[in-house]
Design a protein around this motif. Structure first.
Motif, PDB file in Angstrom:
ATOM      1  N   ALA A 161       2.988  50.807  21.035  1.00  0.00           N
ATOM      2  CA  ALA A 161       3.471  50.283  22.316  1.00  0.00           C
ATOM      3  C   ALA A 161       4.111  48.912  22.129  1.00  0.00           C
ATOM      4  CB  ALA A 161       2.318  50.188  23.315  1.00  0.00           C
ATOM      5  N   VAL A 162       3.671  48.176  21.103  1.00  0.00           N
ATOM      6  CA  VAL A 162       4.278  46.886  20.771  1.00  0.00           C
ATOM      7  C   VAL A 162       5.490  47.092  19.863  1.00  0.00           C
ATOM      8  CG1 VAL A 162       3.899  44.620  19.726  1.00  0.00           C
ATOM      9  CG2 VAL A 162       2.046  45.728  20.993  1.00  0.00           C
ATOM     10  N   ASP A 163       5.299  47.834  18.765  1.00  0.00           N
ATOM     11  CA  ASP A 163       6.371  47.972  17.782  1.00  0.00           C
ATOM     12  C   ASP A 163       7.468  48.936  18.212  1.00  0.00           C
ATOM     13  OD1 ASP A 163       5.551  46.100  16.002  1.00  0.00           O
ATOM     14  OD2 ASP A 163       4.453  47.474  14.700  1.00  0.00           O
ATOM     15  N   GLY A 164       7.180  49.827  19.187  1.00  0.00           N
ATOM     16  CA  GLY A 164       8.238  50.656  19.741  1.00  0.00           C
ATOM     17  C   GLY A 164       9.322  49.814  20.397  1.00  0.00           C
ATOM     18  N   TYR A 165       8.953  48.623  20.804  1.00  0.00           N
ATOM     19  CA  TYR A 165       9.897  47.660  21.385  1.00  0.00           C
ATOM     20  C   TYR A 165      10.560  46.816  20.299  1.00  0.00           C
ATOM     21  CZ  TYR A 165      11.308  43.606  24.297  1.00  0.00           C
ATOM     22  OH  TYR A 165      11.991  42.595  24.912  1.00  0.00           O
ATOM     23  N   THR A 166       9.745  46.270  19.380  1.00  0.00           N
ATOM     24  CA  THR A 166      10.280  45.300  18.428  1.00  0.00           C
ATOM     25  C   THR A 166      11.133  45.929  17.330  1.00  0.00           C
ATOM     26  OG1 THR A 166       8.179  45.379  17.224  1.00  0.00           O
ATOM     27  CG2 THR A 166       8.460  43.613  18.822  1.00  0.00           C
ATOM     28  N   ILE A 167      10.860  47.187  16.955  1.00  0.00           N
ATOM     29  CA  ILE A 167      11.642  47.793  15.866  1.00  0.00           C
ATOM     30  C   ILE A 167      13.100  48.018  16.267  1.00  0.00           C
ATOM     31  CG2 ILE A 167      11.943  49.900  14.500  1.00  0.00           C
ATOM     32  CD1 ILE A 167       8.893  49.972  14.199  1.00  0.00           C
ATOM     33  N   PRO A 168      13.401  48.722  17.377  1.00  0.00           N
ATOM     34  CA  PRO A 168      14.822  48.854  17.739  1.00  0.00           C
ATOM     35  C   PRO A 168      15.453  47.518  18.105  1.00  0.00           C
ATOM     36  CG  PRO A 168      13.415  49.749  19.470  1.00  0.00           C
ATOM     37  CD  PRO A 168      12.535  49.497  18.293  1.00  0.00           C
ATOM     38  N   PHE A 169      14.663  46.624  18.673  1.00  0.00           N
ATOM     39  CA  PHE A 169      15.153  45.283  18.978  1.00  0.00           C
ATOM     40  C   PHE A 169      15.655  44.618  17.703  1.00  0.00           C
ATOM     41  CE2 PHE A 169      13.618  40.961  20.888  1.00  0.00           C
ATOM     42  CZ  PHE A 169      14.929  40.526  20.981  1.00  0.00           C
ATOM     43  N   ALA A 170      14.855  44.678  16.648  1.00  0.00           N
ATOM     44  CA  ALA A 170      15.234  44.045  15.391  1.00  0.00           C
ATOM     45  C   ALA A 170      16.397  44.770  14.728  1.00  0.00           C
ATOM     46  CB  ALA A 170      14.033  44.016  14.451  1.00  0.00           C
ATOM     47  N   ALA A 171      16.262  46.087  14.596  1.00  0.00           N
ATOM     48  CA  ALA A 171      17.200  46.843  13.783  1.00  0.00           C
ATOM     49  C   ALA A 171      18.594  46.908  14.395  1.00  0.00           C
ATOM     50  CB  ALA A 171      16.657  48.252  13.561  1.00  0.00           C
ATOM     51  N   LEU A 172      18.683  46.969  15.713  1.00  0.00           N
ATOM     52  CA  LEU A 172      19.980  47.179  16.355  1.00  0.00           C
ATOM     53  C   LEU A 172      20.724  45.890  16.670  1.00  0.00           C
ATOM     54  CD1 LEU A 172      19.161  50.199  18.673  1.00  0.00           C
ATOM     55  CD2 LEU A 172      20.208  50.185  16.410  1.00  0.00           C
ATOM     56  N   MET A 173      20.085  44.749  16.485  1.00  0.00           N
ATOM     57  CA  MET A 173      20.816  43.505  16.738  1.00  0.00           C
ATOM     58  C   MET A 173      21.987  43.325  15.777  1.00  0.00           C
ATOM     59  SD  MET A 173      18.453  40.380  18.050  1.00  0.00           S
ATOM     60  CE  MET A 173      16.999  40.772  17.130  1.00  0.00           C
ATOM     61  N   LEU A 174      21.851  43.828  14.552  1.00  0.00           N
ATOM     62  CA  LEU A 174      22.942  43.699  13.590  1.00  0.00           C
ATOM     63  C   LEU A 174      24.134  44.569  13.975  1.00  0.00           C
ATOM     64  CD1 LEU A 174      21.126  43.527  10.159  1.00  0.00           C
ATOM     65  CD2 LEU A 174      22.140  41.690  11.492  1.00  0.00           C
ATOM     66  N   LEU A 175      23.924  45.519  14.870  1.00  0.00           N
ATOM     67  CA  LEU A 175      25.024  46.294  15.433  1.00  0.00           C
ATOM     68  C   LEU A 175      25.471  45.694  16.762  1.00  0.00           C
ATOM     69  CD1 LEU A 175      26.729  48.870  14.972  1.00  0.00           C
ATOM     70  CD2 LEU A 175      25.024  50.112  16.325  1.00  0.00           C
ATOM     71  N   ALA A 176      24.516  45.250  17.569  1.00  0.00           N
ATOM     72  CA  ALA A 176      24.834  44.720  18.895  1.00  0.00           C
ATOM     73  C   ALA A 176      25.577  43.392  18.820  1.00  0.00           C
ATOM     74  CB  ALA A 176      23.545  44.561  19.705  1.00  0.00           C
ATOM     75  N   GLY A 177      25.247  42.549  17.825  1.00  0.00           N
ATOM     76  CA  GLY A 177      25.943  41.268  17.703  1.00  0.00           C
ATOM     77  C   GLY A 177      27.429  41.429  17.475  1.00  0.00           C
ATOM     78  N   PRO A 178      27.841  42.179  16.444  1.00  0.00           N
ATOM     79  CA  PRO A 178      29.276  42.430  16.264  1.00  0.00           C
ATOM     80  C   PRO A 178      29.906  43.185  17.436  1.00  0.00           C
ATOM     81  CG  PRO A 178      28.088  42.912  14.242  1.00  0.00           C
ATOM     82  CD  PRO A 178      27.059  42.675  15.303  1.00  0.00           C
ATOM     83  N   ALA A 179      29.141  44.094  18.072  1.00  0.00           N
ATOM     84  CA  ALA A 179      29.670  44.803  19.240  1.00  0.00           C
ATOM     85  C   ALA A 179      29.992  43.824  20.357  1.00  0.00           C
ATOM     86  CB  ALA A 179      28.670  45.855  19.717  1.00  0.00           C
ATOM     87  N   ALA A 180      29.125  42.825  20.537  1.00  0.00           N
ATOM     88  CA  ALA A 180      29.388  41.804  21.555  1.00  0.00           C
ATOM     89  C   ALA A 180      30.622  40.986  21.198  1.00  0.00           C
ATOM     90  CB  ALA A 180      28.167  40.889  21.700  1.00  0.00           C
ATOM     91  N   ASP A 181      30.774  40.646  19.904  1.00  0.00           N
ATOM     92  CA  ASP A 181      31.976  39.923  19.480  1.00  0.00           C
ATOM     93  C   ASP A 181      33.237  40.752  19.740  1.00  0.00           C
ATOM     94  OD1 ASP A 181      30.453  37.792  18.587  1.00  0.00           O
ATOM     95  OD2 ASP A 181      30.379  38.489  16.508  1.00  0.00           O
TER      96      ASP A 181
END
Length: 452
Positions: free
Chosen positions: A49-69
């Protein structure tokens, strides 16, 4: 609205974004007992219930950051808020663990969209190094307050209205913050850069498999843990190989070659590894070992809330005048001392409260390390820089929850187990002192002339 006032409102809205993300990362720690009593299951499901949130949060930021740019930082951020609000309501309505963890995963995806874009927009609103450091102090203060307020507010809500109430709080805040960002933040220049979807997918799989291995090891399932660990190694190797040959890797090689940036990312991983793991274990121990109610547990962590908010806010102003090294080193050193206090006084709730309050001073390091990372990155990679730093932080958080939760569970869930676990937390925080010194080596960082 006057431009300065508009900029202030935008800063507060963007800071609230991170505060909400941090709140939802930690609020469940104090209500895990209530969840397991209502939904059944044990510590393993509670950790998911904790890591179900933090894992996609961590892993997808490297995609979301460039997507935002590429697609617009404001647009990606506001879309993230809308998704976060829907997923938060889904968590509140979840009939069982599968639905709850599924909606937590969607929350993590939304958080990954919000955080790097919001951090990059703050960098645009406050381009000067010193004014940006002060703005990051406010951002970090609100964010850290959200991080530390999760347990006490969660305890109060769970005691008065049940654990589902901790999720109902977040949905309207996400909607209001999204509207405020849309109304006050100007559009950003867009930078066309291909997205490495394959790399993000493999990286997410590697992090999830490694986290699962630690959780299963803590549950005593050594064979399954070994298989998951082997799969995690293979996935990590595949990720590294893909990044070496990719024409457009998730993280440009030149960015990682910058010593201060690399040091800040490593320090961020250590920061969350220690804090997320410590908060999970202390929330469980106060109820399981010392017999506190969920409300009393929240109250016991309340002093840490105040320390975290004050320390993080002060860090921005200290960094603007002295540079990032003093607050980073002091924050980790105080937190390591606090972890030792908990380890030595594990059988006394008063010592635990005192130690956790000292651990809260780690918040001094967070805005300072963010300033190091943003100063080291070129403007066209501002969104990516924020994504890499926070990816490292959230990956550390996921692994810390799994690792320290496994250690506490494997050593018996007693006062002795709490002491052993916080001894390990102290060691990790000392590592943070070392990485902070490395990230701010003389000649790499300097206080800019606009510090006044």
């Amino acid at each position: 609205m006057h431009p300065d006032r508009r900029r202030t409102v935008a800063l507060l809205a963007l800071s609230l974004a991170f505060g909400l993300i941090q709140f939802d990362a930690t609020v469940v720690n104090v209500v895990l007992g209530s969840m397991t009593r209502d939904l059944g299951g044990g510590l393993g499901l509670a950790q998911w219930a904790v890591d179900g949130y933090t894992i996609p949060f961590a892993a997808l930021m490297l995609l979301a950051g460039p997507a935002a740019d590429r697609f617009g930082r404001k647009q990606v951020c506001v879309l993230g808020f809308a998704l976060f609000a829907l997923a938060t309501a889904g968590c509140a309505l979840a009939p069982g663990w599968a639905a709850l963890i599924g909606f937590r995963v969607v929350q993590g995806v939304a958080a990954a969209m919000i955080l790097p874009s919001s951090l990059a927009m703050i960098g645009e609103l406050y381009p000067g190094a010193a004014e940006r450091a002060r703005a990051l102090g406010i951002w970090g203060g609100i964010a850290s307050a959200g991080f530390a307020a999760g347990p006490p507010i969660g305890g109060l809500l769970a005691a008065s209205a049940g654990w589902r109430a901790v999720f109902w709080v977040g949905a309207p805040i996400a909607i209001l913050a999204g509207l405020a960002v849309w109304a006050t933040v100007p559009d950003s220049p867009r930078h066309a850069r291909p997205l490495d979807v394959r790399g993000a997918t493999v990286g997410a799989a590697a992090l999830a498999l490694g986290t699962a291995a630690l959780i299963e090891l803590g549950q005593g399932r050594a064979a399954l843990a070994g298989a998951l660990a082997a799969a995690a190694v293979l996935a990590t190797s595949a990720f590294v190989a893909s990044q070496r040959v990719a024409r457009h890797p998730m993280v440009p090689r030149g960015l990682l070659a910058r010593g201060p940036f690399r040091g800040a990312a490593i320090t961020g991983l250590v920061f969350n590894f220690a804090l997320y793991g410590a908060l999970l274990v202390v929330g469980l121990a106060l109820q399981q070992v010392h017999g506190l109610t969920v409300l009393e547990t929240g109250a016991a962590i309340l002093p840490m809330t105040v320390v975290v908010a004050l320390g993080s806010t002060a860090s921005g102003f200290v960094t603007a005048r002295t540079g990032p090294r003093p607050p980073m080193v002091a924050g980790f050193a105080c937190a390591a001392t606090g972890a030792l206090v908990v380890a030595v006084g594990a059988s006394h709730p008063s010592a635990i409260v005192t130690g956790m309050s000292l651990i809260g001073l780690a918040s001094l390091a967070m805005p300072a390390m963010t300033s190091v990372a943003l100063d080291a990155a070129p403007p066209e990679h501002a969104g990516l820089a924020g994504a890499v730093l926070n990816c490292a932080r959230q990956a550390g958080g996921a692994l810390g929850v799994a690792g320290f939760g496994a250690l506490y569970n494997a050593t018996g869930r007693t006062s002795t187990a709490l002491a052993v676990t916080f001894g390990a937390v102290a060691v990790i925080l000392v590592v943070g002192v070392v990485t902070s010194i490395g990230a701010t080596a003389p000649g790499e960082q300097e206080v800019r002339s606009d510090a006044g």
